[in-house]
Scaffold this active site. Sequence first.
Site, mmCIF file in Angstrom:
data_model
loop_
_atom_site.group_PDB
_atom_site.id
_atom_site.type_symbol
_atom_site.label_atom_id
_atom_site.label_comp_id
_atom_site.label_asym_id
_atom_site.label_seq_id
_atom_site.Cartn_x
_atom_site.Cartn_y
_atom_site.Cartn_z
ATOM 1 N N SER A 147 0.840 -1.192 0.000
ATOM 2 C CA SER A 147 0.000 0.000 0.000
ATOM 3 C C SER A 147 0.885 1.257 0.000
ATOM 4 O O SER A 147 1.711 1.420 -0.899
ATOM 5 C CB SER A 147 -0.956 -0.047 1.191
ATOM 6 O OG SER A 147 -1.993 0.892 1.061
ATOM 7 N N ARG A 215 -12.127 6.470 9.127
ATOM 8 C CA ARG A 215 -11.604 5.115 9.268
ATOM 9 C C ARG A 215 -12.622 4.079 8.793
ATOM 10 O O ARG A 215 -12.260 3.104 8.120
ATOM 11 C CB ARG A 215 -11.229 4.847 10.728
ATOM 12 C CG ARG A 215 -10.600 3.473 10.964
ATOM 13 C CD ARG A 215 -9.345 3.285 10.152
ATOM 14 N NE ARG A 215 -8.636 2.071 10.522
ATOM 15 C CZ ARG A 215 -7.597 1.577 9.871
ATOM 16 N NH1 ARG A 215 -7.135 2.200 8.813
ATOM 17 N NH2 ARG A 215 -7.000 0.470 10.282
ATOM 18 N N ASP A 301 -8.990 -6.355 -4.699
ATOM 19 C CA ASP A 301 -8.401 -5.108 -4.208
ATOM 20 C C ASP A 301 -9.029 -3.951 -4.982
ATOM 21 O O ASP A 301 -8.723 -3.733 -6.164
ATOM 22 C CB ASP A 301 -6.883 -5.122 -4.395
ATOM 23 C CG ASP A 301 -6.188 -3.941 -3.708
ATOM 24 O OD1 ASP A 301 -6.865 -2.938 -3.422
ATOM 25 O OD2 ASP A 301 -4.968 -4.040 -3.468
ATOM 26 N N HIS A 330 -7.687 -5.705 -0.556
ATOM 27 C CA HIS A 330 -6.466 -4.918 -0.351
ATOM 28 C C HIS A 330 -5.691 -5.378 0.876
ATOM 29 O O HIS A 330 -4.450 -5.403 0.870
ATOM 30 C CB HIS A 330 -6.826 -3.438 -0.214
ATOM 31 C CG HIS A 330 -5.646 -2.551 -0.018
ATOM 32 N ND1 HIS A 330 -4.624 -2.436 -0.944
ATOM 33 C CD2 HIS A 330 -5.292 -1.734 1.019
ATOM 34 C CE1 HIS A 330 -3.718 -1.591 -0.503
ATOM 35 N NE2 HIS A 330 -4.077 -1.150 0.678
ATOM 36 N N ASP A 331 -6.386 -5.751 1.940
ATOM 37 C CA ASP A 331 -5.712 -6.180 3.169
ATOM 38 C C ASP A 331 -5.031 -7.538 3.029
ATOM 39 O O ASP A 331 -4.439 -8.031 3.999
ATOM 40 C CB ASP A 331 -6.708 -6.229 4.333
ATOM 41 C CG ASP A 331 -6.753 -4.919 5.105
ATOM 42 O OD1 ASP A 331 -6.014 -3.986 4.740
ATOM 43 O OD2 ASP A 331 -7.535 -4.829 6.075
#
Length: 355
Positions: A147, A215, A301, A330-331
């Site tokens: 990232s 967040r 992602d 993505h994680d």
Amino acid sequence: MSLQNPTEQQQTTAKVSIGNFTFESGETLPQVELAFEHYGPRNAPVILLCHALTGNQYAIGSKESPGWWAGLVGEQCPIDTTRFQVITFNVLGGCHGSTGPASINPETGELYRLDFPNVTIRDMVHAQHRALEKLGITKLHAVAGGSLGGMQTLEWGMLYPEFMKQLYVLAATPYLSDYGIAFNHIGARAIQDDPAYNDGDYRSNDELHGFEIARMTGMVTYRSGPLFQKRFAREQGDALYSIQSYLNYQGEKIKQRFDANSYLYLLEAMNNHDIRRGRGNLQETAENYKPHLYTVSFEHDLLYPKELIQPFSEYASDSEHYHVQTDYGHDGFLVEFSEWGAWLGDKLNEGVNEG
């Protein structure tokens, strides 16, 4: 302060002063420091690890508080700290010991807050390079990150092409897509439009409900719909669906471990990341990479899709792309090391054996 004298394996967490530092903007700050974690046998090849948006220098951490790549990095792990020494810096502009908006300006005695200069990915890399020199590290075996860390890794290969042999770019693209910028914008506005934010002069994170929303917005993009469905399956608690409780928890948690101003500065650095800037088109830029370039993409992602990563990798003359099938989206670069860690570890070891 040199890190290359001892031969025994040991872990160090400290700060290194890099003196006055001039940003790409032309502004100069005095007495800049970078916090770091360093682990492994001091006579072994060095790997620099670069952290993501809300990460820090604790890639390995401790048994009581494991780091963000614990399990991927460590003794007998894919990045094996019996074979390599690893070092991770908290980025310039961060809030875990490195100089950033939450640091005290030595010239005024007050927090920098929004007086901190705009910071770019290139600024982060230049600062880390100077810090490595201060620590007596004059070459690297590899740079790796995901990232925001992957963005740094891409810039390392452009700014200091002779400094390392390998680059590992995980879940990062040569520039941030409009889709990624859009979600960053929503998060930034949620913070900035919160009355408690007070133009960056807030009393504490605890009052910033907009930071919670930022967040939550990010968490929706970091993972995938299939994963959310498997994990939460429309389960309900007393008043909320489980997914709602999960997002509320993540919103509260970020306020305990990250500074809102720093978050905004790093979002803007991500928005402005473009490996092509001042270098030509995508193909021309990629063809100029000298280290071996390894890129890794992850299924689902949303922010850094394979469709942007793989073509760039294929332009480079010495590169390899690896795609990971996962529901984590993505994680994926932070989990399921069993799915891709062995591949990464093999490539690292091959690089050492090539001399």
